[in-house]
Design a protein around this motif. Structure first.
Motif, PDB file in Angstrom:
ATOM      1  N   LEU A  42     -18.398  17.576  -4.280  1.00  0.00           N
ATOM      2  CA  LEU A  42     -17.525  16.944  -5.270  1.00  0.00           C
ATOM      3  C   LEU A  42     -16.477  17.904  -5.814  1.00  0.00           C
ATOM      4  CD1 LEU A  42     -19.993  14.687  -7.265  1.00  0.00           C
ATOM      5  CD2 LEU A  42     -18.564  14.126  -5.298  1.00  0.00           C
ATOM      6  N   ASP A  43     -16.767  19.201  -5.820  1.00  0.00           N
ATOM      7  CA  ASP A  43     -15.712  20.128  -6.251  1.00  0.00           C
ATOM      8  C   ASP A  43     -14.570  20.117  -5.247  1.00  0.00           C
ATOM      9  OD1 ASP A  43     -17.264  21.532  -4.386  1.00  0.00           O
ATOM     10  OD2 ASP A  43     -17.113  23.432  -5.455  1.00  0.00           O
ATOM     11  N   ARG A  44     -14.886  19.977  -3.969  1.00  0.00           N
ATOM     12  CA  ARG A  44     -13.837  19.856  -2.940  1.00  0.00           C
ATOM     13  C   ARG A  44     -13.073  18.537  -3.114  1.00  0.00           C
ATOM     14  NH1 ARG A  44      -9.702  21.058  -0.767  1.00  0.00           N
ATOM     15  NH2 ARG A  44      -9.297  20.383   1.353  1.00  0.00           N
ATOM     16  N   ALA A  45     -13.789  17.464  -3.408  1.00  0.00           N
ATOM     17  CA  ALA A  45     -13.132  16.171  -3.644  1.00  0.00           C
ATOM     18  C   ALA A  45     -12.166  16.288  -4.821  1.00  0.00           C
ATOM     19  CB  ALA A  45     -14.178  15.088  -3.908  1.00  0.00           C
ATOM     20  N   SER A  46     -12.587  16.957  -5.887  1.00  0.00           N
ATOM     21  CA  SER A  46     -11.729  17.141  -7.061  1.00  0.00           C
ATOM     22  C   SER A  46     -10.471  17.918  -6.712  1.00  0.00           C
ATOM     23  CB  SER A  46     -12.484  17.882  -8.163  1.00  0.00           C
ATOM     24  OG  SER A  46     -13.595  17.155  -8.580  1.00  0.00           O
ATOM     25  N   GLN A  47     -10.631  18.959  -5.910  1.00  0.00           N
ATOM     26  CA  GLN A  47      -9.478  19.763  -5.495  1.00  0.00           C
ATOM     27  C   GLN A  47      -8.515  18.934  -4.657  1.00  0.00           C
ATOM     28  OE1 GLN A  47     -11.560  22.884  -3.456  1.00  0.00           O
ATOM     29  NE2 GLN A  47     -12.254  23.841  -5.353  1.00  0.00           N
ATOM     30  N   MET A  48      -9.052  18.119  -3.754  1.00  0.00           N
ATOM     31  CA  MET A  48      -8.204  17.267  -2.924  1.00  0.00           C
ATOM     32  C   MET A  48      -7.445  16.267  -3.789  1.00  0.00           C
ATOM     33  SD  MET A  48     -10.632  16.524   0.411  1.00  0.00           S
ATOM     34  CE  MET A  48      -9.443  15.388   1.165  1.00  0.00           C
ATOM     35  N   ARG A  53      -6.622  16.581  -6.927  1.00  0.00           N
ATOM     36  CA  ARG A  53      -5.598  17.325  -7.668  1.00  0.00           C
ATOM     37  C   ARG A  53      -4.407  17.628  -6.769  1.00  0.00           C
ATOM     38  NH1 ARG A  53      -7.400  23.003  -8.273  1.00  0.00           N
ATOM     39  NH2 ARG A  53      -6.689  22.940  -6.132  1.00  0.00           N
ATOM     40  N   ASP A  54      -4.664  18.145  -5.592  1.00  0.00           N
ATOM     41  CA  ASP A  54      -3.585  18.546  -4.684  1.00  0.00           C
ATOM     42  C   ASP A  54      -2.737  17.363  -4.222  1.00  0.00           C
ATOM     43  OD1 ASP A  54      -4.584  21.101  -4.982  1.00  0.00           O
ATOM     44  OD2 ASP A  54      -5.508  21.180  -2.980  1.00  0.00           O
ATOM     45  N   MET A  55      -3.364  16.197  -4.072  1.00  0.00           N
ATOM     46  CA  MET A  55      -2.639  15.009  -3.603  1.00  0.00           C
ATOM     47  C   MET A  55      -2.125  14.148  -4.749  1.00  0.00           C
ATOM     48  SD  MET A  55      -4.757  13.823  -0.230  1.00  0.00           S
ATOM     49  CE  MET A  55      -6.354  13.743  -0.994  1.00  0.00           C
ATOM     50  N   GLY A  56      -2.542  14.447  -5.968  1.00  0.00           N
ATOM     51  CA  GLY A  56      -2.104  13.652  -7.109  1.00  0.00           C
ATOM     52  C   GLY A  56      -2.657  12.240  -7.098  1.00  0.00           C
ATOM     53  N   VAL A  57      -3.928  12.103  -6.686  1.00  0.00           N
ATOM     54  CA  VAL A  57      -4.566  10.786  -6.627  1.00  0.00           C
ATOM     55  C   VAL A  57      -5.844  10.790  -7.457  1.00  0.00           C
ATOM     56  CG1 VAL A  57      -3.610  10.270  -4.346  1.00  0.00           C
ATOM     57  CG2 VAL A  57      -5.874  11.325  -4.510  1.00  0.00           C
ATOM     58  N   GLY A  58      -6.335   9.609  -7.768  1.00  0.00           N
ATOM     59  CA  GLY A  58      -7.551   9.487  -8.562  1.00  0.00           C
ATOM     60  C   GLY A  58      -8.733   8.940  -7.781  1.00  0.00           C
ATOM     61  N   ALA A  59      -8.559   8.746  -6.478  1.00  0.00           N
ATOM     62  CA  ALA A  59      -9.643   8.214  -5.649  1.00  0.00           C
ATOM     63  C   ALA A  59      -9.452   8.674  -4.210  1.00  0.00           C
ATOM     64  CB  ALA A  59      -9.663   6.690  -5.702  1.00  0.00           C
ATOM     65  N   MET A 117       0.798  -1.230   0.000  1.00  0.00           N
ATOM     66  CA  MET A 117       0.000   0.000   0.000  1.00  0.00           C
ATOM     67  C   MET A 117       0.826   1.273   0.000  1.00  0.00           C
ATOM     68  SD  MET A 117      -1.344   0.334   3.896  1.00  0.00           S
ATOM     69  CE  MET A 117      -0.269   1.112   5.108  1.00  0.00           C
ATOM     70  N   ASN A 118       0.157   2.328  -0.404  1.00  0.00           N
ATOM     71  CA  ASN A 118       0.655   3.678  -0.249  1.00  0.00           C
ATOM     72  C   ASN A 118       0.050   4.177   1.063  1.00  0.00           C
ATOM     73  OD1 ASN A 118       1.500   6.281  -0.534  1.00  0.00           O
ATOM     74  ND2 ASN A 118       0.551   6.610  -2.514  1.00  0.00           N
ATOM     75  N   PRO A 119       0.859   4.445   2.091  1.00  0.00           N
ATOM     76  CA  PRO A 119       0.304   4.783   3.402  1.00  0.00           C
ATOM     77  C   PRO A 119      -0.314   6.176   3.446  1.00  0.00           C
ATOM     78  CG  PRO A 119       2.686   4.940   3.461  1.00  0.00           C
ATOM     79  CD  PRO A 119       2.312   4.421   2.095  1.00  0.00           C
ATOM     80  N   GLY A 120      -1.150   6.375   4.443  1.00  0.00           N
ATOM     81  CA  GLY A 120      -1.678   7.700   4.738  1.00  0.00           C
ATOM     82  C   GLY A 120      -2.790   8.178   3.836  1.00  0.00           C
ATOM     83  N   ALA A 121      -3.720   7.309   3.468  1.00  0.00           N
ATOM     84  CA  ALA A 121      -4.851   7.726   2.645  1.00  0.00           C
ATOM     85  C   ALA A 121      -5.670   8.765   3.403  1.00  0.00           C
ATOM     86  CB  ALA A 121      -5.716   6.533   2.281  1.00  0.00           C
ATOM     87  N   GLU A 122      -5.956   9.866   2.745  1.00  0.00           N
ATOM     88  CA  GLU A 122      -6.739  10.931   3.363  1.00  0.00           C
ATOM     89  C   GLU A 122      -8.182  10.816   2.913  1.00  0.00           C
ATOM     90  OE1 GLU A 122      -6.766  15.779   3.580  1.00  0.00           O
ATOM     91  OE2 GLU A 122      -4.887  14.744   3.161  1.00  0.00           O
ATOM     92  N   CYS A 123      -9.097  10.900   3.856  1.00  0.00           N
ATOM     93  CA  CYS A 123     -10.527  10.799   3.565  1.00  0.00           C
ATOM     94  C   CYS A 123     -11.107  12.163   3.202  1.00  0.00           C
ATOM     95  CB  CYS A 123     -11.286  10.312   4.800  1.00  0.00           C
ATOM     96  SG  CYS A 123     -11.099   8.571   5.158  1.00  0.00           S
TER      97      CYS A 123
END
Length: 139
Positions: free
Chosen positions: A23-29, A31-37, A10-16
């Protein structure tokens, strides 16, 4: 690989993202974390997962406003694996559910996420090829 666990992959430290966030906040998160989920949480409990594709297909393409739709509204059922599960158990769970991201849990808390990139970095080529075939070859 028999000694390795889901925690090793795993990649540790998944942020919820909290279920009440938009969903716009989810998209920003993402983008900022470089993740797709992102795991979706209500308080400290993971209730599902939301992907960038969910946001595009189920919200934007459906004509909904991502500033008004909540993450909890699109969170899909939670498929997860225990941190001490074997690598084979984690791969089997991903194959069974045809998913490419798998939350890793310990003591009812998310501790990380296994992604395709993690598998590509950490699995031997033959095991990775078999996983890819099983996940992508099924219709």
């Amino acid at each position: 690989m028999t000694d390795q666990t889901a925690r090793d992959l795993m990649n540790p430290g998944a942020e919820c993202i909290q279920a009440h966030e938009t969903l716009d906040r989810a998209s920003q998160m993402m983008r900022d974390m470089g993740v797709g989920a992102l795991p979706v949480c209500t308080d400290d409990r993971v209730s599902g997962i939301i992907t960038d594709r969910d946001i595009v297909i189920k919200c934007v393409a459906a004509g909904h406003d991502p500033a008004k739709v909540r993450a909890g509204d699109l969170a899909t059922g939670l498929v997860w694996v225990a941190a001490d599960a074997t690598v084979e158990e984690a791969l089997a769970r991903m194959e069974e559910h045809q998913i490419k991201r798998l939350p890793v849990m310990h003591d009812n808390r998310i501790v990380g996420m296994i992604t395709e990139a993690d598998l590509a970095r950490r699995l031997p080529d033959d095991q990775l090829a078999e996983f890819v075939h099983r996940v992508y070859a099924r219709s």
